[in-house]
Design a protein around this motif. Structure first.
Motif, PDB file in Angstrom:
ATOM      1  N   LEU A   7     -26.899  65.738  25.746  1.00 40.86           N
ATOM      2  CA  LEU A   7     -27.856  66.823  25.924  1.00 40.86           C
ATOM      3  C   LEU A   7     -28.670  67.002  24.649  1.00 40.86           C
ATOM      4  N   ASN A  10     -32.214  71.805  23.227  1.00 40.93           N
ATOM      5  CA  ASN A  10     -32.571  72.847  24.208  1.00 40.93           C
ATOM      6  C   ASN A  10     -31.582  72.863  25.370  1.00 40.93           C
ATOM      7  N   GLU A  11     -31.244  71.693  25.873  1.00 41.98           N
ATOM      8  CA  GLU A  11     -30.291  71.593  26.981  1.00 41.98           C
ATOM      9  C   GLU A  11     -28.910  72.108  26.573  1.00 41.98           C
ATOM     10  N   TRP A  15     -27.011  75.243  28.275  1.00 45.54           N
ATOM     11  CA  TRP A  15     -25.712  75.013  28.898  1.00 45.54           C
ATOM     12  C   TRP A  15     -24.658  75.941  28.296  1.00 45.54           C
TER      13      TRP A  15
END
Length: 159
Positions: A7, A10-11, A15
């Protein structure tokens, strides 16, 4: 699916924020149910399913499908709930090899007392915190995730 399993920043933030929100919201909701009404989150989930059944009864495997619980977890939990008088087992009218799980008067009273308070907490801690515009986005995103999971399960089932 992306070739890169990792990831990006940002991801990863999104999450982890989602996981933290889900964990803390569930903890707050279930702690309130336990403290105020003597019900665990699992008790509440079973009582909701039974109370929403038109007959107040379901077979154990139907409850398992509704909750996505393993058979042994369901069996053990139903035994504990029966000991507390919230549910009882009765022979199934259509097939006496199986038992129906029946909501008792005590179980119906417990869910009737707890449900309005639980709904008010969901409203205060989730619905109002998110707001109407973001609520629609969360619903759409949740539906997309559920569709992806169903698709994955169907692929796994068919090889």
């Amino acid at each position: 699916m992306s070739e890169d399993p990792w990831l990006n920043a940002n991801e990863q933030r999104a999450w982890r924020s989602f996981l933290g929100m889900q964990r803390q919201l569930s903890t707050h909701l279930y702690r309130h149910l336990q403290r105020e009404f003597g019900l665990s989150g699992s008790d509440y989930e079973i009582l909701v399913n039974l109370s929403e059944s038109p007959t107040g009864r379901m077979r154990a495997f139907e409850l398992g499908e509704a909750t996505d619980w393993e058979k042994s977890r369901m069996s053990h939990h139903l035994t504990r709930m029966a000991q507390r008088g919230l549910v009882r087992r009765e022979p199934c009218a259509e097939d006496t090899r199986y038992a129906d799980i029946v909501l008792t008067d005590e179980g119906r009273n417990a869910i009737a007392e707890a449900a309005p308070h639980h709904a008010a907490n969901v409203r205060a801690w989730f619905i109002e915190a998110v707001g109407p515009e973001r609520l629609a986005v969360i619903e759409e995103a949740s539906d997309a995730v559920l569709t992806a999971l169903t698709h994955h399960d169907n692929q796994a089932d068919h090889g």
